[in-house]
Design a protein around this motif. Structure first.
Motif, PDB file in Angstrom:
ATOM      1  N   ARG A 114       0.835  -1.198  -0.037  1.00  0.00           N
ATOM      2  CA  ARG A 114      -0.037  -0.130  -0.006  1.00  0.00           C
ATOM      3  C   ARG A 114       0.996   1.308  -0.161  1.00  0.00           C
ATOM      4  NH1 ARG A 114      -3.761  -1.998   4.258  1.00  0.00           N
ATOM      5  NH2 ARG A 114      -5.152  -3.315   3.157  1.00  0.00           N
ATOM      6  N   ALA A 115       2.005   1.334   0.901  1.00  0.00           N
ATOM      7  CA  ALA A 115       2.776   2.407   0.899  1.00  0.00           C
ATOM      8  C   ALA A 115       3.425   2.860  -0.133  1.00  0.00           C
ATOM      9  CB  ALA A 115       3.678   2.268   2.217  1.00  0.00           C
ATOM     10  N   ARG A 116       3.817   1.788  -0.861  1.00  0.00           N
ATOM     11  CA  ARG A 116       4.544   1.693  -2.427  1.00  0.00           C
ATOM     12  C   ARG A 116       3.796   2.565  -3.355  1.00  0.00           C
ATOM     13  NH1 ARG A 116       4.340  -0.906  -7.105  1.00  0.00           N
ATOM     14  NH2 ARG A 116       6.331  -1.062  -8.523  1.00  0.00           N
ATOM     15  N   ALA A 117       2.392   2.529  -3.364  1.00  0.00           N
ATOM     16  CA  ALA A 117       1.733   3.347  -4.406  1.00  0.00           C
ATOM     17  C   ALA A 117       1.844   4.881  -3.868  1.00  0.00           C
ATOM     18  CB  ALA A 117       0.301   3.179  -3.985  1.00  0.00           C
ATOM     19  N   ASP A 118       2.479   5.245  -2.815  1.00  0.00           N
ATOM     20  CA  ASP A 118       2.621   6.589  -2.399  1.00  0.00           C
ATOM     21  C   ASP A 118       4.146   6.967  -2.367  1.00  0.00           C
ATOM     22  OD1 ASP A 118       0.039   7.128  -1.701  1.00  0.00           O
ATOM     23  OD2 ASP A 118       0.201   6.463   0.171  1.00  0.00           O
ATOM     24  N   GLY A 119       4.904   5.930  -3.179  1.00  0.00           N
ATOM     25  CA  GLY A 119       6.251   6.244  -3.283  1.00  0.00           C
ATOM     26  C   GLY A 119       7.059   5.894  -2.044  1.00  0.00           C
ATOM     27  N   VAL A 120       6.405   5.194  -0.979  1.00  0.00           N
ATOM     28  CA  VAL A 120       7.114   4.814   0.279  1.00  0.00           C
ATOM     29  C   VAL A 120       7.883   3.237   0.065  1.00  0.00           C
ATOM     30  CG1 VAL A 120       7.081   4.466   2.721  1.00  0.00           C
ATOM     31  CG2 VAL A 120       5.635   6.329   1.485  1.00  0.00           C
ATOM     32  N   ARG A 121       9.236   3.143   0.183  1.00  0.00           N
ATOM     33  CA  ARG A 121       9.935   2.001   0.258  1.00  0.00           C
ATOM     34  C   ARG A 121       9.919   1.156   1.373  1.00  0.00           C
ATOM     35  NH1 ARG A 121       8.932   2.057  -5.294  1.00  0.00           N
ATOM     36  NH2 ARG A 121       8.896   4.215  -5.776  1.00  0.00           N
ATOM     37  N   ALA A 122      10.085  -0.116   1.164  1.00  0.00           N
ATOM     38  CA  ALA A 122      10.248  -1.129   2.415  1.00  0.00           C
ATOM     39  C   ALA A 122      11.399  -1.865   2.047  1.00  0.00           C
ATOM     40  CB  ALA A 122       9.117  -1.497   2.842  1.00  0.00           C
ATOM     41  N   MET A 123      12.161  -2.494   2.635  1.00  0.00           N
ATOM     42  CA  MET A 123      13.213  -3.659   2.443  1.00  0.00           C
ATOM     43  C   MET A 123      13.632  -4.399   3.686  1.00  0.00           C
ATOM     44  SD  MET A 123      16.911  -2.866   0.584  1.00  0.00           S
ATOM     45  CE  MET A 123      18.040  -2.813   1.841  1.00  0.00           C
ATOM     46  N   CYS A 124      13.671  -5.602   3.677  1.00  0.00           N
ATOM     47  CA  CYS A 124      14.230  -6.517   4.637  1.00  0.00           C
ATOM     48  C   CYS A 124      15.580  -6.559   4.507  1.00  0.00           C
ATOM     49  CB  CYS A 124      13.573  -7.691   4.552  1.00  0.00           C
ATOM     50  SG  CYS A 124      13.766  -8.734   6.247  1.00  0.00           S
ATOM     51  N   GLY A 125      16.385  -6.692   5.792  1.00  0.00           N
ATOM     52  CA  GLY A 125      17.824  -6.739   5.944  1.00  0.00           C
ATOM     53  C   GLY A 125      18.630  -8.024   5.943  1.00  0.00           C
ATOM     54  N   PHE A 126      18.129  -8.639   4.811  1.00  0.00           N
ATOM     55  CA  PHE A 126      19.163  -9.934   4.408  1.00  0.00           C
ATOM     56  C   PHE A 126      20.417  -9.516   3.959  1.00  0.00           C
ATOM     57  CE2 PHE A 126      14.922 -11.954   4.522  1.00  0.00           C
ATOM     58  CZ  PHE A 126      15.258 -13.115   5.488  1.00  0.00           C
ATOM     59  N   ASN A 127      21.366  -8.957   4.563  1.00  0.00           N
ATOM     60  CA  ASN A 127      22.831  -8.238   4.006  1.00  0.00           C
ATOM     61  C   ASN A 127      23.824  -9.361   3.598  1.00  0.00           C
ATOM     62  OD1 ASN A 127      22.888  -9.420   6.969  1.00  0.00           O
ATOM     63  ND2 ASN A 127      24.960  -8.792   6.747  1.00  0.00           N
ATOM     64  N   TYR A 128      23.524 -10.903   3.718  1.00  0.00           N
ATOM     65  CA  TYR A 128      24.527 -11.445   3.024  1.00  0.00           C
ATOM     66  C   TYR A 128      24.198 -11.443   1.599  1.00  0.00           C
ATOM     67  CZ  TYR A 128      25.909 -13.219   7.572  1.00  0.00           C
ATOM     68  OH  TYR A 128      26.180 -13.242   8.802  1.00  0.00           O
ATOM     69  N   ARG A 129      23.164 -11.113   1.141  1.00  0.00           N
ATOM     70  CA  ARG A 129      22.996 -10.974  -0.367  1.00  0.00           C
ATOM     71  C   ARG A 129      24.032  -9.815  -1.025  1.00  0.00           C
ATOM     72  NH1 ARG A 129      17.018 -10.049  -2.697  1.00  0.00           N
ATOM     73  NH2 ARG A 129      15.980 -11.725  -1.806  1.00  0.00           N
ATOM     74  N   ARG A 130      24.428  -8.891  -0.242  1.00  0.00           N
ATOM     75  CA  ARG A 130      25.588  -7.890  -0.491  1.00  0.00           C
ATOM     76  C   ARG A 130      26.887  -8.211  -0.184  1.00  0.00           C
ATOM     77  NH1 ARG A 130      19.530  -6.067   0.059  1.00  0.00           N
ATOM     78  NH2 ARG A 130      19.577  -4.526  -1.790  1.00  0.00           N
ATOM     79  N   VAL A 131      27.311  -9.424  -0.022  1.00  0.00           N
ATOM     80  CA  VAL A 131      28.657  -9.811  -0.070  1.00  0.00           C
ATOM     81  C   VAL A 131      28.924  -9.992  -1.494  1.00  0.00           C
ATOM     82  CG1 VAL A 131      30.373 -11.438   0.592  1.00  0.00           C
ATOM     83  CG2 VAL A 131      28.508 -10.917   2.413  1.00  0.00           C
ATOM     84  N   PRO A 132      30.111  -9.129  -2.104  1.00  0.00           N
ATOM     85  CA  PRO A 132      30.328  -9.119  -3.324  1.00  0.00           C
ATOM     86  C   PRO A 132      30.159 -10.595  -4.050  1.00  0.00           C
ATOM     87  CG  PRO A 132      31.543  -7.443  -2.202  1.00  0.00           C
ATOM     88  CD  PRO A 132      30.776  -8.346  -1.353  1.00  0.00           C
ATOM     89  N   ALA A 133      30.880 -11.402  -3.155  1.00  0.00           N
ATOM     90  CA  ALA A 133      31.006 -12.896  -3.600  1.00  0.00           C
ATOM     91  C   ALA A 133      29.895 -13.745  -3.901  1.00  0.00           C
ATOM     92  CB  ALA A 133      31.771 -13.802  -2.766  1.00  0.00           C
ATOM     93  N   VAL A 134      28.771 -13.366  -2.805  1.00  0.00           N
ATOM     94  CA  VAL A 134      27.454 -13.751  -3.015  1.00  0.00           C
ATOM     95  C   VAL A 134      26.725 -13.319  -4.308  1.00  0.00           C
ATOM     96  CG1 VAL A 134      25.232 -13.966  -1.887  1.00  0.00           C
ATOM     97  CG2 VAL A 134      27.374 -14.444  -0.743  1.00  0.00           C
ATOM     98  N   THR A 348      15.992   7.381  -6.154  1.00  0.00           N
ATOM     99  CA  THR A 348      15.554   7.107  -7.732  1.00  0.00           C
ATOM    100  C   THR A 348      14.238   6.586  -7.911  1.00  0.00           C
ATOM    101  OG1 THR A 348      16.473   4.864  -7.590  1.00  0.00           O
ATOM    102  CG2 THR A 348      17.984   6.821  -8.543  1.00  0.00           C
ATOM    103  N   GLY A 349      13.488   6.535  -6.716  1.00  0.00           N
ATOM    104  CA  GLY A 349      12.134   5.802  -6.775  1.00  0.00           C
ATOM    105  C   GLY A 349      11.925   4.456  -7.600  1.00  0.00           C
ATOM    106  N   THR A 350      12.724   3.537  -6.970  1.00  0.00           N
ATOM    107  CA  THR A 350      12.781   2.203  -7.660  1.00  0.00           C
ATOM    108  C   THR A 350      12.582   1.054  -6.322  1.00  0.00           C
ATOM    109  OG1 THR A 350      15.278   2.173  -7.374  1.00  0.00           O
ATOM    110  CG2 THR A 350      14.364   2.499  -9.746  1.00  0.00           C
ATOM    111  N   ASP A 351      12.131  -0.047  -6.647  1.00  0.00           N
ATOM    112  CA  ASP A 351      11.899  -0.877  -5.623  1.00  0.00           C
ATOM    113  C   ASP A 351      13.027  -1.578  -5.059  1.00  0.00           C
ATOM    114  OD1 ASP A 351       9.131  -0.586  -5.566  1.00  0.00           O
ATOM    115  OD2 ASP A 351       8.759  -1.741  -7.479  1.00  0.00           O
ATOM    116  N   PRO A 352      13.380  -1.488  -3.867  1.00  0.00           N
ATOM    117  CA  PRO A 352      14.498  -2.215  -3.386  1.00  0.00           C
ATOM    118  C   PRO A 352      14.178  -3.745  -2.936  1.00  0.00           C
ATOM    119  CG  PRO A 352      13.518  -0.972  -1.531  1.00  0.00           C
ATOM    120  CD  PRO A 352      12.504  -0.764  -2.689  1.00  0.00           C
TER     121      PRO A 352
END
Ligand SMILES: NC(=O)c1ccc[n+]([C@@H]2O[C@H](COP(=O)([O-])OP(=O)(O)OC[C@H]3O[C@@H](n4cnc5c(N)ncnc54)[C@H](O)[C@@H]3O)[C@@H](O)[C@H]2O)c1
Length: 391
Positions: A114-134, A348-352
């Motif tokens: 619902r919030a996304r329709a108003d440009g509000v973004r939400a993300m969950c912190g699965f940080n291991y996705r962001r290890v470069p090797a992963v 940038t108004g994109t979906d995280p």
């Protein structure tokens, strides 16, 4: 930010660093941090670099000076804080697992949509996705370098509660943490393997175990059903799993095994994932997080073997902003990368990603594991997500 202990410190470091390393379309101001103890949160604000502090998270939600709410508390408060923040038009980053139950995660995913329709973004912190090797692992698989994925083999192992005298902290209480090793570290390998393969777990057969069922209550705790042990210490019941193991099917046809344990003596924070495909294999080991092992079965037979790729080149994911090739990075960098992606998405108004809907799907897998374990490991399908129900 709400919460200033382990994740609070890791996230604060990332918020402090992100604009200094990456050229982003927005600048982060660390406005207000919340904790329940006024003295400790004041000290934390000073140490971690926050301008202000409060003992009531509602002040973050109500403040005109706050655009983003970062939730670093135990799972029992994620839902209430996230829903209130999204309703107030704040972008939300919420630590994993998204919630303590599927019901809460569903409400959160609906609120985020619902919030996304108003440009509000939400993300969950699965940080291991962001290890470069992963991230690179995912790219290799997406580029077809592994061919058809046949096996996923994942383990996340720790040993911090092997001692039966280790106290009954919040992570060992179901009403606070939702589940034990399963939701705490199992959730990470569920998300990571689904992310790198692009496939989702459809069904599971699981075993869970609580090896130590009674533990001393932490000093100063109250409100738990307590009884004294032989030494007169107040004891309480452990209400979560100490370990969870399960086999799974993925929707692309792969067979998978998962193991999450806090009883793997000697294993401190050992996350290892191996993916076997028809054309090759990749292996990631968090204790060697700058490396990726790659076996390319398309090479001439005489040259085949595992290649150790040092994922520190400028062309590797996230690495161009850091140091010259070979100058390695560490655990905390995954959080800086997480903040980079989140800030960029907001600006940038994109979906995280992972979205709350993605995190709900992980919660549905956790739920299937728990149900299967409660039914003598009976094969249990993962329930459909909101999008799958709507389709
Ligand atoms: N991404 C990761 O790798 C990772 C690692 C550890 C923890 N986590 C997740 O982060 C979250 C927090 O875990 P942690 O290890 O930082 O826990 P922690 O015990 O170290 O810190 C929890 C913090 O929340 C505060 N808090 C609790 N209830 C609160 C409330 N109602 N209002 C304000 N503050 C409150 C506590 O005072 C403390 O500062 C959990 O969801 C956990 O699963 C993620």
């Amino acid at each position: 930010m709400v919460g200033y202990a382990f994740m609070g410190a890791a996230h604060s470091q990332a918020w402090r660093t992100v604009n200094r390393v990456y050229d982003l379309p927005a600048r982060v101001r660390m406005s207000l941090i919340c904790g329940r103890d006024s003295g400790k949160v004041a000290e934390a604000a000073d140490r971690l670099g926050w301008e202000g502090h409060t003992t009531d998270w509602r002040r973050l939600v109500e403040s005109d000076d706050v655009d983003v709410v970062d939730i670093c508390t135990p799972g029992d408060s994620h839902c209430e804080i996230a829903i209130a923040a999204l309703a107030a038009g704040k972008h939300v980053l919420c630590e994993k697992p998204l919630a303590n139950t599927v019901e809460e995660a569903r409400v959160m995913a609906v609120a985020a949509a619902r919030a996304r329709a108003d440009g509000v973004r939400a993300m969950c912190g699965f940080n291991y996705r962001r290890v470069p090797a992963v991230t690179m692992m995912r790219q290799l698989i997406a580029d077809g370098r592994l061919g058809v994925i046949r096996h996923v083999r994942a383990a996340y192992l720790q040993d911090w509660i092997v001692d039966p005298q280790f106290p009954l902290v919040w992570r060992l209480q179901k009403d606070r943490a939702g589940s034990g090793a399963l939701g705490d570290i199992g959730a990470h390998i569920i998300d990571l393997t689904q992310y790198v393969t692009g496939q989702r777990i459809t069904g599971v057969s699981a075993l869970t175990e609580t090896f130590v069922k009674e533990r001393p209550l932490p000093a100063g705790s109250s409100g738990l059903a307590a009884q004294a042990d032989g030494n007169g210490r107040a004891m309480g019941t452990v209400t979560v799993d100490d370990a969870a193991v399960f086999v799974a099917r993925l929707d692309g046809g792969a067979l998978a095994t998962y193991e999450a344990s806090r009883f793997a003596t000697g294993r401190k924070n050992a996350l290892r994932v191996e993916i076997n495909g028809s054309l090759g294999t990749v292996v990631f080991d968090l204790e060697r997080l700058n490396e990726l092992e790659f076996y390319d079965a398309t090479r001439p037979a005489a040259e085949q073997g595992f290649t150790r790729i040092l994922v520190t080149e400028g062309e590797h994911p996230y690495m161009s902003a850091w140091w010259p090739p070979g100058h390695i990075i560490g655990y905390e960098h995954s959080f800086t990368h997480q903040m980079r992606d989140f800030v960029e998405a907001i600006a940038t108004g994109t979906d995280p990603a992972p979205s709350f809907a993605d995190a709900l799907q992980v919660q549905l897998v956790l739920d299937a594991v728990t149900r299967s374990a409660g039914l003598d490991s009976r094969w249990t399908e993962v329930e459909p997500t909101l999008a799958e129900l709507a389709a």
